[in-house]
Design a protein around this motif. Structure first.
Motif, mmCIF file in Angstrom:
data_model
loop_
_atom_site.group_PDB
_atom_site.id
_atom_site.type_symbol
_atom_site.label_atom_id
_atom_site.label_comp_id
_atom_site.label_asym_id
_atom_site.label_seq_id
_atom_site.Cartn_x
_atom_site.Cartn_y
_atom_site.Cartn_z
ATOM 1 N N PHE A 112 1.028 -1.132 -0.153
ATOM 2 C CA PHE A 112 0.016 0.075 -0.029
ATOM 3 C C PHE A 112 0.689 1.313 0.003
ATOM 4 O O PHE A 112 0.753 2.380 -0.614
ATOM 5 C CB PHE A 112 -0.947 0.065 1.086
ATOM 6 C CG PHE A 112 -1.598 1.268 1.097
ATOM 7 C CD1 PHE A 112 -2.793 1.204 0.218
ATOM 8 C CD2 PHE A 112 -1.919 2.169 2.318
ATOM 9 C CE1 PHE A 112 -3.681 2.458 0.412
ATOM 10 C CE2 PHE A 112 -2.643 3.262 2.147
ATOM 11 C CZ PHE A 112 -3.593 3.353 1.287
ATOM 12 N N LEU A 113 2.014 1.195 0.796
ATOM 13 C CA LEU A 113 2.889 2.625 0.671
ATOM 14 C C LEU A 113 3.540 2.774 -0.816
ATOM 15 O O LEU A 113 3.587 3.739 -1.062
ATOM 16 C CB LEU A 113 4.056 2.115 1.631
ATOM 17 C CG LEU A 113 3.444 2.080 3.099
ATOM 18 C CD1 LEU A 113 5.019 1.841 3.977
ATOM 19 C CD2 LEU A 113 3.044 3.704 3.470
ATOM 20 N N THR A 114 3.939 1.732 -1.509
ATOM 21 C CA THR A 114 4.046 1.896 -3.105
ATOM 22 C C THR A 114 3.081 2.300 -3.654
ATOM 23 O O THR A 114 3.245 3.169 -4.584
ATOM 24 C CB THR A 114 4.788 0.377 -3.515
ATOM 25 O OG1 THR A 114 3.651 -0.757 -3.462
ATOM 26 C CG2 THR A 114 5.777 -0.227 -2.806
ATOM 27 N N MET A 115 1.864 2.118 -3.553
ATOM 28 C CA MET A 115 0.624 2.562 -4.121
ATOM 29 C C MET A 115 0.642 4.143 -3.693
ATOM 30 O O MET A 115 0.435 4.832 -4.917
ATOM 31 C CB MET A 115 -0.483 2.050 -3.681
ATOM 32 C CG MET A 115 -0.699 0.431 -4.172
ATOM 33 S SD MET A 115 -0.944 0.189 -6.021
ATOM 34 C CE MET A 115 -2.526 0.727 -5.890
ATOM 35 N N LEU A 116 0.743 4.406 -2.641
ATOM 36 C CA LEU A 116 0.614 6.161 -2.283
ATOM 37 C C LEU A 116 1.757 6.647 -2.911
ATOM 38 O O LEU A 116 1.625 7.576 -3.307
ATOM 39 C CB LEU A 116 1.091 6.059 -0.667
ATOM 40 C CG LEU A 116 -0.391 5.803 0.182
ATOM 41 C CD1 LEU A 116 -0.101 5.741 1.341
ATOM 42 C CD2 LEU A 116 -1.753 6.209 -0.277
ATOM 43 N N MET A 117 3.088 5.931 -3.272
ATOM 44 C CA MET A 117 4.244 6.486 -3.705
ATOM 45 C C MET A 117 3.766 6.709 -5.171
ATOM 46 O O MET A 117 4.228 8.012 -5.663
ATOM 47 C CB MET A 117 5.643 5.645 -3.808
ATOM 48 C CG MET A 117 6.664 6.142 -4.260
ATOM 49 S SD MET A 117 7.116 7.814 -3.798
ATOM 50 C CE MET A 117 8.415 8.191 -4.799
ATOM 51 N N ASN A 118 3.225 5.619 -5.699
ATOM 52 C CA ASN A 118 2.844 5.932 -7.132
ATOM 53 C C ASN A 118 1.786 6.877 -7.579
ATOM 54 O O ASN A 118 1.930 7.786 -8.633
ATOM 55 C CB ASN A 118 2.137 4.584 -7.553
ATOM 56 C CG ASN A 118 2.196 4.443 -9.373
ATOM 57 O OD1 ASN A 118 3.094 5.418 -10.055
ATOM 58 N ND2 ASN A 118 1.643 3.323 -9.749
ATOM 59 N N LEU A 119 0.716 7.029 -6.517
ATOM 60 C CA LEU A 119 -0.193 8.107 -6.651
ATOM 61 C C LEU A 119 0.572 9.614 -6.531
ATOM 62 O O LEU A 119 0.093 10.635 -7.023
ATOM 63 C CB LEU A 119 -1.256 7.892 -5.851
ATOM 64 C CG LEU A 119 -2.543 8.857 -5.424
ATOM 65 C CD1 LEU A 119 -3.167 9.037 -6.879
ATOM 66 C CD2 LEU A 119 -3.640 8.279 -4.676
ATOM 67 N N PHE A 120 1.136 9.694 -5.126
ATOM 68 C CA PHE A 120 1.626 11.186 -4.864
ATOM 69 C C PHE A 120 3.013 11.331 -5.087
ATOM 70 O O PHE A 120 3.242 12.347 -5.824
ATOM 71 C CB PHE A 120 1.228 11.179 -3.452
ATOM 72 C CG PHE A 120 -0.239 11.011 -2.921
ATOM 73 C CD1 PHE A 120 -0.990 12.028 -3.362
ATOM 74 C CD2 PHE A 120 -0.539 9.989 -2.073
ATOM 75 C CE1 PHE A 120 -2.402 12.009 -2.961
ATOM 76 C CE2 PHE A 120 -1.975 9.862 -1.600
ATOM 77 C CZ PHE A 120 -2.737 11.051 -2.164
ATOM 78 N N GLY A 121 3.762 10.355 -4.802
ATOM 79 C CA GLY A 121 5.218 10.706 -4.835
ATOM 80 C C GLY A 121 5.683 10.821 -6.583
ATOM 81 O O GLY A 121 6.314 11.805 -6.837
ATOM 82 N N VAL A 122 5.167 9.956 -7.316
ATOM 83 C CA VAL A 122 5.562 9.951 -8.963
ATOM 84 C C VAL A 122 5.019 11.386 -9.493
ATOM 85 O O VAL A 122 5.686 12.167 -10.073
ATOM 86 C CB VAL A 122 5.063 8.739 -9.345
ATOM 87 C CG1 VAL A 122 5.203 9.130 -10.999
ATOM 88 C CG2 VAL A 122 5.774 7.711 -9.108
ATOM 89 N N ASN A 123 3.808 11.791 -9.134
ATOM 90 C CA ASN A 123 3.131 13.023 -9.681
ATOM 91 C C ASN A 123 3.852 14.062 -9.282
ATOM 92 O O ASN A 123 3.806 15.056 -9.710
ATOM 93 C CB ASN A 123 1.691 12.861 -9.368
ATOM 94 C CG ASN A 123 0.823 12.069 -10.203
ATOM 95 O OD1 ASN A 123 1.119 11.523 -11.431
ATOM 96 N ND2 ASN A 123 -0.205 11.292 -9.605
ATOM 97 N N PHE A 124 4.322 14.208 -7.943
ATOM 98 C CA PHE A 124 4.750 15.326 -7.493
ATOM 99 C C PHE A 124 6.467 15.565 -7.646
ATOM 100 O O PHE A 124 6.875 16.724 -8.026
ATOM 101 C CB PHE A 124 4.518 15.493 -5.638
ATOM 102 C CG PHE A 124 3.163 15.940 -5.542
ATOM 103 C CD1 PHE A 124 2.919 17.344 -5.867
ATOM 104 C CD2 PHE A 124 2.361 15.142 -4.759
ATOM 105 C CE1 PHE A 124 1.391 17.683 -5.447
ATOM 106 C CE2 PHE A 124 1.251 15.748 -4.502
ATOM 107 C CZ PHE A 124 0.766 16.872 -4.811
#
Length: 324
Positions: free
Chosen positions: A300-312
């Protein structure tokens, strides 16, 4: 419609907040089960099983009438919390639908809309689980907390005005790929809730008196939480797999190659590997359940990274966040 959607998101956030407070009241009032003095004496004498010894309350026994009133109030607070969560979900759905009507397209064109959709799916799935298993009601505290944080963050940091769909996204694969990735992400979001609750409750049942002790002792049994975690992930993983494959097919049609290790693609692959590792670990008899559950949380943390981290923090072919 756009202004109405914005207002509905605010009302939904407030409703989730009120539901979270009601769930917190349920926790504060203590266990909804009244333990009779006679039963306590039997447990103390060793008649009860190991689970009874763990769950037996410490300290002096409250009068039965007082315990009964406290249990009734706790149950009432929990039921009110569920009712308000249903209201919040209705407002949430209305906000998402009106956003799509205002944009004259599916409401998945940017990060703000995607978060609205994923979080609603998580809430709807939670209400479905709760319908089947009312005994899991106390997990609502964690679910509503997540909803408040996600919607507040979406309103404060991700909000953008309604704009037409980018030309690169005008394809029937947009609906196929984004709908499946949204649905699976919402189920993974819900799956993280019992996963965290399981680790807390499991530590409590093993006699650990850590920081979340007060919360953990009032959660459902660890075994049930662990089974729910597995069920949700086993249901979402094939859908997520299909979503990744659909994205590759769309990339072949749009960019002439199915895979290019774009940041979004890379983190989607990382998430897929981690979740596959969780399901494999869960199916391995020698693997401890708490170790496997940590893999689910890591996924789930990798999913958050994909959603927020990658976009920012990254730029790539999938830079459709719509955030200035």
């Amino acid at each position: 419609m756009s202004a109405l959607s914005d207002q509905l998101v605010t009302f939904a956030t407030l409703a989730y907040l009120v539901a979270m407070i009601c769930h917190a009241v349920e926790y504060a009032l203590g266990n909804a089960r009244a333990v009779a003095p006679a039963a306590r004496e039997l447990v103390g004498a060793g008649v009860g099983g190991a689970g009874d010894l763990v769950d037996a309350p410490a300290g002096p026994i409250a009068p039965p009438a007082r315990v009964g009133r406290s249990a009734q109030r706790a149950r009432l607070a929990g039921l009110v919390a569920v009712g308000i969560t249903v209201l919040a979900a209705a407002l949430h759905l209305a906000a998402t639908v009106t956003r799509g009507i205002a944009a004259d397209r599916m409401p998945w064109g940017n990060m703000y809309e995607f978060v609205l959709t994923v979080s609603f799916i998580g809430t709807a799935a939670w209400l479905g689980v709760l319908w089947k298993r009312p005994s899991l009601r106390r997990l609502g505290l964690f679910l509503t907390l997540v909803m408040v944080l996600l919607l507040a963050f979406a309103e404060l940091k991700l909000f953008v005005e309604v704009v037409p769909l980018m030309p690169a996204l005008k394809s029937y694969w947009f609906i196929v790929h984004v709908s499946t990735i949204s649905f699976s992400s919402g189920i993974f979001l819900l799956g993280a809730v019992p996963a965290i609750a399981f680790l807390m409750r499991n530590g409590y049942e093993q006699g650990k008196r850590s920081f979340p002790y007060t919360l953990a002792k009032r959660l459902p049994a660890a075994a049930g939480l662990e089974r729910l975690t597995f069920t949700l992930h086993a249901f979402a993983f094939p859908i997520f797999t299909f979503a990744v494959i659909a994205g590759a097919i769309w990339a072949e049609a749009a960019w002439g190659r199915p895979w290019g290790w774009d940041p979004k693609e890379t983190w989607a692959f990382i998430s897929w590997v981690v979740y596959a590792g969780y399901l494999h670990a869960r199916a391995t008899p020698s693997m401890r359940r708490n170790v496997a559950t940590w893999l689910a949380i890591l996924g789930f943390l990798t999913m958050l990274m994909n959603l927020f981290g990658v976009n920012f923090f990254f730029t790539g072919l999938h830079s459709y966040a719509g955030v200035d």
